[in-house]
Motif scaffolding. Structure first.
Motif, PDB file in Angstrom:
ATOM      1  N   ASP A   1       2.612  -2.074   1.556  1.00 43.66           N
ATOM      2  CA  ASP A   1       3.133  -3.428   1.769  1.00 43.66           C
ATOM      3  C   ASP A   1       2.027  -4.470   1.787  1.00 43.66           C
ATOM      4  OD1 ASP A   1       6.037  -2.961   2.182  1.00 43.66           O
ATOM      5  OD2 ASP A   1       5.352  -1.727   3.838  1.00 43.66           O
ATOM      6  N   ALA A   2       0.973  -4.218   2.557  1.00 45.05           N
ATOM      7  CA  ALA A   2      -0.094  -5.212   2.706  1.00 45.05           C
ATOM      8  C   ALA A   2      -0.801  -5.484   1.378  1.00 45.05           C
ATOM      9  CB  ALA A   2      -1.094  -4.743   3.754  1.00 45.05           C
ATOM     10  N   SER A   3      -1.092  -4.425   0.628  1.00 43.93           N
ATOM     11  CA  SER A   3      -1.787  -4.589  -0.652  1.00 43.93           C
ATOM     12  C   SER A   3      -0.937  -5.378  -1.641  1.00 43.93           C
ATOM     13  CB  SER A   3      -2.125  -3.216  -1.238  1.00 43.93           C
ATOM     14  OG  SER A   3      -2.936  -2.492  -0.361  1.00 43.93           O
ATOM     15  N   ALA A   4       0.358  -5.161  -1.587  1.00 42.01           N
ATOM     16  CA  ALA A   4       1.252  -5.837  -2.516  1.00 42.01           C
ATOM     17  C   ALA A   4       1.381  -7.320  -2.222  1.00 42.01           C
ATOM     18  CB  ALA A   4       2.628  -5.179  -2.478  1.00 42.01           C
TER      19      ALA A   4
ATOM     20  N   THR B   1     -13.065   3.218  -0.100  1.00 40.48           N
ATOM     21  CA  THR B   1     -11.927   3.447  -0.992  1.00 40.48           C
ATOM     22  C   THR B   1     -10.720   4.016  -0.247  1.00 40.48           C
ATOM     23  OG1 THR B   1     -12.531   5.724  -1.611  1.00 40.48           O
ATOM     24  CG2 THR B   1     -13.537   3.938  -2.873  1.00 40.48           C
ATOM     25  N   CYS B   2     -10.916   4.434   0.996  1.00 39.73           N
ATOM     26  CA  CYS B   2      -9.824   5.009   1.792  1.00 39.73           C
ATOM     27  C   CYS B   2      -8.984   3.943   2.489  1.00 39.73           C
ATOM     28  CB  CYS B   2     -10.382   5.977   2.833  1.00 39.73           C
ATOM     29  SG  CYS B   2     -11.219   7.413   2.134  1.00 39.73           S
ATOM     30  N   PHE B   3      -9.405   2.685   2.386  1.00 38.93           N
ATOM     31  CA  PHE B   3      -8.681   1.576   3.014  1.00 38.93           C
ATOM     32  C   PHE B   3      -8.136   0.698   1.891  1.00 38.93           C
ATOM     33  CE2 PHE B   3     -11.908   3.131   5.839  1.00 38.93           C
ATOM     34  CZ  PHE B   3     -11.279   3.202   7.081  1.00 38.93           C
ATOM     35  N   THR B   4      -6.908   0.935   1.510  1.00 40.17           N
ATOM     36  CA  THR B   4      -6.359   0.387   0.274  1.00 40.17           C
ATOM     37  C   THR B   4      -6.473  -1.131   0.183  1.00 40.17           C
ATOM     38  OG1 THR B   4      -4.807   2.227   0.207  1.00 40.17           O
ATOM     39  CG2 THR B   4      -4.333   0.363  -1.222  1.00 40.17           C
ATOM     40  N   LEU B   5      -6.064  -1.851   1.219  1.00 41.34           N
ATOM     41  CA  LEU B   5      -6.086  -3.313   1.166  1.00 41.34           C
ATOM     42  C   LEU B   5      -7.499  -3.835   0.931  1.00 41.34           C
ATOM     43  CD1 LEU B   5      -4.731  -6.062   1.481  1.00 41.34           C
ATOM     44  CD2 LEU B   5      -5.028  -5.854   3.967  1.00 41.34           C
TER      45      LEU B   5
ATOM     46  N   ALA C   1      10.941   4.548   1.567  1.00 44.91           N
ATOM     47  CA  ALA C   1      11.853   4.254   2.673  1.00 44.91           C
ATOM     48  C   ALA C   1      11.752   2.797   3.097  1.00 44.91           C
ATOM     49  CB  ALA C   1      11.546   5.166   3.859  1.00 44.91           C
ATOM     50  N   SER C   2      10.701   2.098   2.661  1.00 41.64           N
ATOM     51  CA  SER C   2      10.540   0.697   3.032  1.00 41.64           C
ATOM     52  C   SER C   2      11.643  -0.186   2.453  1.00 41.64           C
ATOM     53  CB  SER C   2       9.180   0.177   2.594  1.00 41.64           C
ATOM     54  OG  SER C   2       9.064   0.158   1.190  1.00 41.64           O
ATOM     55  N   VAL C   3      12.428   0.329   1.505  1.00 43.85           N
ATOM     56  CA  VAL C   3      13.524  -0.461   0.942  1.00 43.85           C
ATOM     57  C   VAL C   3      14.556  -0.824   2.005  1.00 43.85           C
ATOM     58  CG1 VAL C   3      13.249   0.494  -1.376  1.00 43.85           C
ATOM     59  CG2 VAL C   3      14.845   1.584   0.224  1.00 43.85           C
TER      60      VAL C   3
END
Length: 270
Positions: free
Chosen positions: A8-11, A243-247, A47-49
């Motif tokens: 969600d945050a990255s998007a 690289t393990c912290f996507t955002l 499931a976030s939908v």
């Protein structure tokens, strides 16, 4: 289809880019797959939908209330796949619960994973949004198992179907997770941060995938916490790998892309 901005945050960094990758890109991929003669098509939904869940124990037919660009792109793609479905193209949508567990590129932006890492490294756990919000969870190995089961099941069982992927005994409030971590890694302080309450709360029902595919989640949260703790102790994974912290990693990539563009001329770095 597993591709896309992955949480969600990255998007939210660039909503238009998210739409182009997670929705338009996935739509093109599905259409090309159908054109190429692919018959079984498994889509990794989320499931976030369900977003702000209208009730406990949400099943696949319940209303969707996506709260983020990430979730909205998943809803949009599920609709596209149902429209593409015909006698030659058979999509299946898997609404995965929040995933936990070790991976080749570790994800320290997922609730159980990051709580375990912070407890081990800093002896502290932060609970954002008050911790009252519900989430369903599932281990990454069980997600892989669900994908394989869909590919191997009789076609009539999965054609055009949507499945929640997880287990009813893995629905937890975020604050409960912190206690599970402390049970494995003692002498840890828990800080609850009530500001910016998280509106995403959903508690799912997994009866359909258990009944249709005889799917059972095999890895419990306690097992995963032990697994991550041991991997950290052995140096198999590093808590400092950016690289393990996507955002943060995506933001870094975008920053470097801009810098390279500024230093480039006719496709070459000056």
């Amino acid at each position: 289809d597993l591709a896309g901005l992955s949480n969600d945050a990255s998007a939210e960094i660039d909503p238009e880019l998210t739409k182009q990758i997670n929705y338009k890109g996935s739509e093109r991929f599905a259409r090309e797959a159908k054109k190429a003669g692919v018959q079984r098509y498994i889509y990794s939904s989320s499931a976030s939908v369900y977003g702000a869940g209208a009730k406990p124990s949400l099943s696949e037919g319940d209303p969707l209330y996506p709260q983020t660009e990430y979730a909205k792109s998943k809803v949009a793609m599920e609709k596209v796949l149902m429209e593409l479905k015909d006698e030659n193209f058979h999509p299946t949508m898997l609404r995965n619960a929040t995933i936990f567990g070790l991976a080749p590129r570790m994800r320290f932006d997922l609730a159980i994973n990051i709580m375990t890492m912070r407890a081990w490294k800093d002896r502290v756990i932060y609970i954002m949004g008050g911790g009252e919000q519900w989430r369903p969870f599932v281990h990454v190995r069980d997600v892989v198992k669900a994908f394989i089961m869909c590919l191997e099941a009789p076609l009539e069982k999965v054609d055009g179907e949507i499945f929640n992927v997880g287990s009813s005994n893995l629905n937890f409030q975020i604050k409960q997770l912190a206690q599970f971590v402390v049970d494995v890694i003692p002498h840890v302080q828990i800080h609850t941060i009530p500001d910016d309450a998280d509106k995403r709360t959903y508690n799912l029902n997994f009866e359909k995938i258990q009944r249709v595919l005889v799917f059972e989640a095999s890895v419990q949260v306690h097992d995963c916490i032990v697994e991550i703790k041991q991997a950290l102790e052995k140096g198999i994974i590093s808590p400092d790998d950016q690289t393990c912290f996507t955002l943060q990693w995506y933001k870094s990539l975008l920053t470097w892309a801009d810098r390279v563009k500024e230093l480039s001329y006719n496709g070459a770095i000056m």
